[in-house]
Design a protein around this motif. Structure first.
Motif, PDB file in Angstrom:
ATOM      1  N   VAL A   4       9.986   1.405   2.821  1.00 56.65           N
ATOM      2  CA  VAL A   4       9.156   1.201   4.020  1.00 56.65           C
ATOM      3  C   VAL A   4       8.475   2.502   4.430  1.00 56.65           C
ATOM      4  CG1 VAL A   4       9.260   0.659   6.481  1.00 56.65           C
ATOM      5  CG2 VAL A   4      10.465  -0.783   4.840  1.00 56.65           C
ATOM      6  N   SER A   5       9.195   3.602   4.344  1.00 58.79           N
ATOM      7  CA  SER A   5       8.602   4.891   4.692  1.00 58.79           C
ATOM      8  C   SER A   5       7.424   5.219   3.787  1.00 58.79           C
ATOM      9  CB  SER A   5       9.665   5.984   4.588  1.00 58.79           C
ATOM     10  OG  SER A   5       9.098   7.260   4.795  1.00 58.79           O
ATOM     11  N   THR A   6       7.566   4.972   2.503  1.00 60.85           N
ATOM     12  CA  THR A   6       6.457   5.246   1.575  1.00 60.85           C
ATOM     13  C   THR A   6       5.266   4.340   1.856  1.00 60.85           C
ATOM     14  OG1 THR A   6       8.059   5.891  -0.115  1.00 60.85           O
ATOM     15  CG2 THR A   6       5.832   5.385  -0.860  1.00 60.85           C
TER      16      THR A   6
ATOM     17  N   LEU B 167       4.423   2.942   4.727  1.00 52.63           N
ATOM     18  CA  LEU B 167       3.792   3.395   5.965  1.00 52.63           C
ATOM     19  C   LEU B 167       2.989   4.679   5.734  1.00 52.63           C
ATOM     20  CD1 LEU B 167       6.689   2.769   8.512  1.00 52.63           C
ATOM     21  CD2 LEU B 167       4.564   1.471   8.303  1.00 52.63           C
ATOM     22  N   GLY B 168       3.508   5.551   4.886  1.00 56.03           N
ATOM     23  CA  GLY B 168       2.766   6.772   4.573  1.00 56.03           C
ATOM     24  C   GLY B 168       1.450   6.496   3.876  1.00 56.03           C
TER      25      GLY B 168
ATOM     26  N   PHE C  70       0.697   5.113  12.123  1.00 56.06           N
ATOM     27  CA  PHE C  70       1.410   4.735  10.902  1.00 56.06           C
ATOM     28  C   PHE C  70       2.017   5.960  10.228  1.00 56.06           C
ATOM     29  CE2 PHE C  70      -1.096   0.812  11.202  1.00 56.06           C
ATOM     30  CZ  PHE C  70      -0.136  -0.126  10.870  1.00 56.06           C
ATOM     31  N   ALA C  71       1.314   7.081  10.265  1.00 58.13           N
ATOM     32  CA  ALA C  71       1.849   8.301   9.654  1.00 58.13           C
ATOM     33  C   ALA C  71       3.100   8.782  10.384  1.00 58.13           C
ATOM     34  CB  ALA C  71       0.774   9.388   9.657  1.00 58.13           C
TER      35      ALA C  71
ATOM     36  N   ALA D 163       5.982   6.608   9.366  1.00 53.06           N
ATOM     37  CA  ALA D 163       6.449   6.968   8.028  1.00 53.06           C
ATOM     38  C   ALA D 163       7.336   8.207   8.076  1.00 53.06           C
ATOM     39  CB  ALA D 163       5.260   7.205   7.109  1.00 53.06           C
TER      40      ALA D 163
ATOM     41  N   GLY E 287      11.333   8.004   7.068  1.00 53.26           N
ATOM     42  CA  GLY E 287      11.732   8.826   5.930  1.00 53.26           C
ATOM     43  C   GLY E 287      12.755   9.885   6.289  1.00 53.26           C
TER      44      GLY E 287
ATOM     45  N   GLY F 231       7.707   9.312   1.102  1.00 46.59           N
ATOM     46  CA  GLY F 231       7.185   8.744   2.341  1.00 46.59           C
ATOM     47  C   GLY F 231       6.972   9.800   3.405  1.00 46.59           C
TER      48      GLY F 231
ATOM     49  N   GLY G 215       3.379  10.710   4.968  1.00 48.62           N
ATOM     50  CA  GLY G 215       3.222  10.631   6.417  1.00 48.62           C
ATOM     51  C   GLY G 215       2.724  11.929   7.018  1.00 48.62           C
TER      52      GLY G 215
END
Length: 214
Positions: A95-97, A99-100, A153-154, A157, A161, A189, A193
């Motif tokens: 999810v972190s990646t 969002l990044g 969004f960044a 992320a 992360g 991510g 981000g």
């Protein structure tokens, strides 16, 4: 003389007949009893016992055996906990990646917000306005809105992360360390981000691409 010889012969053959009866093989019923686990004398079978014998000679009932099998192993519980934590950490890293990537290149939410600001600017300047006002209302607000949404969004992320990376340090120590691929994906991510956040800030404050002047 003949009568005496005849009686002597009868008496001599009587023990021989008794020896023959003693040397006769066992009957079929006795052999079947021995084959089934019984004794040839009584014909009774040796059935299985109702209890299980331990190696030390003591007896363990079926209920005790079932209770010992139903008891849960603490090592199995630890493995289940480690597996559940690994699944959650892996999902957080992915999810972190994602969002990044959205924070870096943008998404449909930023596009919708940008088009909305463009429409509002056209409405405001429909009755007339200077060129600088039209540029600011139609294009400037649209660009800034896109940068703002991408920056959100960044930041998400970055938060997800960093949480995945630092969670093992604050959680319960585990015998199984966090897989390397989870740390790598979460770190990716975080990097995406951070880059997306820097670009969003620069675009929002017109540090990279400034609005055209009239």
């Amino acid at each position: 003389m003949r009568r005496m010889n005849t009686s002597t012969a009868k008496t001599s053959t009587a023990p021989a007949a008794e020896d023959d009866r003693e040397e006769q093989p066992p009957t079929s019923e006795a052999a079947a009893a021995v084959a089934e686990g019984g004794s040839p004398a009584t014909g009774e079978k040796n059935g299985p016992s109702d209890a299980l014998t331990k190696t030390d000679g003591s007896e363990e009932s079926d209920d005790d055996l079932d209770a010992s099998l139903d008891a849960e192993d603490p090592d199995d519980e630890d493995l289940d906990d480690d597996a559940s934590r690994g699944v959650g950490a892996g999902a957080g890293a992915v999810v972190s990646t994602a969002l990044g990537v959205v924070g870096l290149i943008g998404g449909w939410t930023g596009k919708v917000a940008s088009e909305r600001e463009t429409l509002i600017g056209q409405i405001k300047t429909s009755n007339g306005g200077t060129a600088a006002q039209q540029i600011s209302e139609i294009y400037g607000d649209s660009w800034h809105t896109t940068a703002l949404v991408n920056g959100i969004f960044a930041i998400l992320a970055l938060l997800v992360g960093v949480f995945v990376l630092v969670r093992p340090a604050f959680g319960t120590p585990s015998a199984h360390p966090q897989p390397s691929w989870i740390r790598s994906v979460a770190l990716g991510g975080v990097v995406l981000g951070a880059i997306g956040l820097v670009l969003s800030i620069a675009m929002f404050f017109d540090l990279i691409v400034a609005l055209p002047s009239t």
